[in-house]
Design a protein around this motif. Structure first.
Motif, short mmCIF file in Angstrom:
data_model
loop_
_atom_site.label_atom_id
_atom_site.label_comp_id
_atom_site.label_asym_id
_atom_site.label_seq_id
_atom_site.Cartn_x
_atom_site.Cartn_y
_atom_site.Cartn_z
N GLY A 304 25.14 5.92 -19.96
CA GLY A 304 25.88 4.71 -20.27
C GLY A 304 25.12 3.51 -19.76
N TYR A 305 25.17 2.41 -20.49
CA TYR A 305 24.40 1.22 -20.10
C TYR A 305 25.25 -0.02 -20.32
N GLN A 306 25.42 -0.80 -19.27
CA GLN A 306 26.18 -2.05 -19.37
C GLN A 306 25.22 -3.18 -19.72
N VAL A 307 25.17 -3.53 -20.98
CA VAL A 307 24.27 -4.56 -21.47
C VAL A 307 24.64 -5.93 -20.91
N ALA A 308 25.93 -6.19 -20.85
CA ALA A 308 26.47 -7.44 -20.34
C ALA A 308 27.83 -7.11 -19.74
N VAL A 311 29.94 -5.82 -22.50
CA VAL A 311 29.38 -4.90 -23.49
C VAL A 311 28.84 -3.64 -22.81
N THR A 312 29.29 -2.48 -23.29
CA THR A 312 28.81 -1.19 -22.78
C THR A 312 28.36 -0.32 -23.95
N LEU A 313 27.19 0.29 -23.82
CA LEU A 313 26.68 1.23 -24.81
C LEU A 313 26.61 2.62 -24.19
N GLY A 338 28.17 5.30 -28.87
CA GLY A 338 29.30 4.39 -28.95
C GLY A 338 29.00 3.04 -28.33
N ALA A 339 29.86 2.08 -28.63
CA ALA A 339 29.76 0.72 -28.09
C ALA A 339 31.16 0.18 -27.84
N HIS A 340 31.34 -0.49 -26.71
CA HIS A 340 32.61 -1.12 -26.36
C HIS A 340 32.37 -2.60 -26.07
N TYR A 341 33.28 -3.44 -26.53
CA TYR A 341 33.21 -4.88 -26.26
C TYR A 341 34.57 -5.34 -25.74
#
Length: 394
Positions: A304-308, A311-313, A338-341
């Motif tokens: 999992g990566y928190q871009v901002a 925003v999490t991918l 997946g992606a969450h905003y």
């Protein structure tokens, strides 16, 4: 004389979580002896968010003095797409328990609860992080997705000591003259410290078709209904990964996992070993005359990566191997992304997609078909799922 009233509180909470789902191949039945399938568009409930299902609940606590509190949780599951009850129509099918809690000695709770596997291993899997049920292992064969809760259970949970906690649960079978029939027990331990999180648990369910799955299709069970399109039936099969093992005398699940946070990324791995022991028992139907046991191993690697901040991918690969009762089992490989905003602290929009490929012979004695958990299985060995949804917490 003045009466003394203990301080108490009750909290109402919940999630409303519908999503729109596309499945490229969903079983429609059987024609000429072959499974048939078509594209499917539908609105479902909580299939792909990290909240895995709409619900509302009540949590209560009453200070009893001396560091002791009375606690309770009542949690209802429902389908936001049509308003119906979840968990087979149970009013509080997600959780329903009451107990006593102390910061120094731990807590004891009684009622309908999750097993130790959910407490310590599931939080390390993508199903609870960002993927929802689509990210659970095929047909949630190891209950890593918490599909099945334990009725009539007593659970003890320790306090946290230097990042370590543990619990033990026993679910009573309630059968006169047979203490072990339909019983379930579990133990687990976990550690959280700095960037590291670890968990391990074991579950032993006697007569799992009844004790774990509730012996009804709506409860997610391995029942006759789930054998669907065998023979002359025309309805779609359900749970083909495990439905053929309904007669097992015991289901034993060992799970372990860990995660490590590096900057904005979190790397994780989860391993489970699920054994259906004593096939040919009285727990459920056995149309194939199985005996012995079947062992299913599953390995999930995730990131999992928190871009901002909003925003999490996420991405994951899962490999599942079923030895089968005759050493002619199936293999399942799934890639999930997946992606969450976050629109706010309470509202989240998301998209999750999965591709699964199956090979070998499944529990129904047929060529294995792809079966992404929580959705209609494919008529072929491959399945693509794409979803988009919105979740609001309160």
């Amino acid at each position: 004389m003045n009466a003394a009233y203990a301080q108490s509180s009750v909290t109402l909470y919940g999630v409303i979580d519908p999503d729109i789902v596309f499945v490229n191949n969903a079983q429609t039945g059987r024609s000429g002896g072959q499974l048939t399938g078509k594209q499917q568009y539908s609105m479902l409930d909580g299939t792909t968010s990290a909240y895995f299902g709409s619900r509302f609940g009540f949590r209560g606590v009453e200070d009893l003095g001396g560091g002791m509190s009375a606690i309770f949780t009542l949690e209802n599951g429902f389908n936001a797409a049509n308003g119906t009850l979840g968990q087979g129509g149970l009013l509080f099918g997600r959780q329903a328990f009451v107990g006593l809690s102390s910061a120094s000695t731990g807590r004891v709770t009684l009622g309908r609860q999750y097993s130790s596997l959910w407490d310590f291993v599931s939080p390390l899997a993508i199903i609870t992080q960002w993927a929802g049920y689509i990210g659970s292992h095929p047909d949630d064969l190891d209950n890593i997705g918490g599909t099945n809760r334990e009725n009539s259970s007593v659970k003890y949970t320790t306090p946290v000591w230097n990042g370590v906690s543990a619990d033990a649960m026993y679910s009573m079978g309630g059968v006169s003259g047979n203490f072990a029939q339909n019983q379930v027990w579990s133990v687990g331990v976990g550690y959280t410290g700095g960037p590291v999180r670890l968990g391990v648990a074991f579950v032993d369910a006697f007569d799992p078709n009844i004790s774990m799955f509730g012996a009804t299709a709506t409860a997610g069970g391995v029942t006759t209904n789930n054998l669907g399109s065998l023979g002359s039936a025309t309805t779609a099969q359900r749970n083909p990964v495990i439905a053929g093992y309904a007669s097992a005398h015991r289901q034993q699940i060992f799970g372990a996992g860990g995660s490590y946070a590096i900057g904005h990324a979190t790397l994780g791995v989860v391993y489970t070993n699920t054994r259906f022991v004593g096939l040919g028992g009285n727990s459920g139907p056995n149309p194939f005359g199985y005996s012995g046991s079947s062992t299913i191993t599953n390995v999930e690697a995730n990131v999992g990566y928190q871009v901002a901040p909003a925003v999490t991918l996420g991405a994951a690969y899962t490999f599942t191997k079923d030895d089968g009762p005759n050493n002619q089992g199936a293999r399942y490989q799934q890639v999930t992304a997946g992606a969450h905003y976050l629109l706010s602290k309470r509202t989240d929009i998301y998209m999750v997609a999965a591709y699964q490929r199956a090979s070998g012979t499944n529990s129904l004695g047929q060529a294995a078909v792809a079966s992404v958990a929580g959705l209609t299985p494919s008529a072929r060995n491959q399945q693509v799922v794409d979803t988009i949804g919105i979740a609001h917490r309160f």
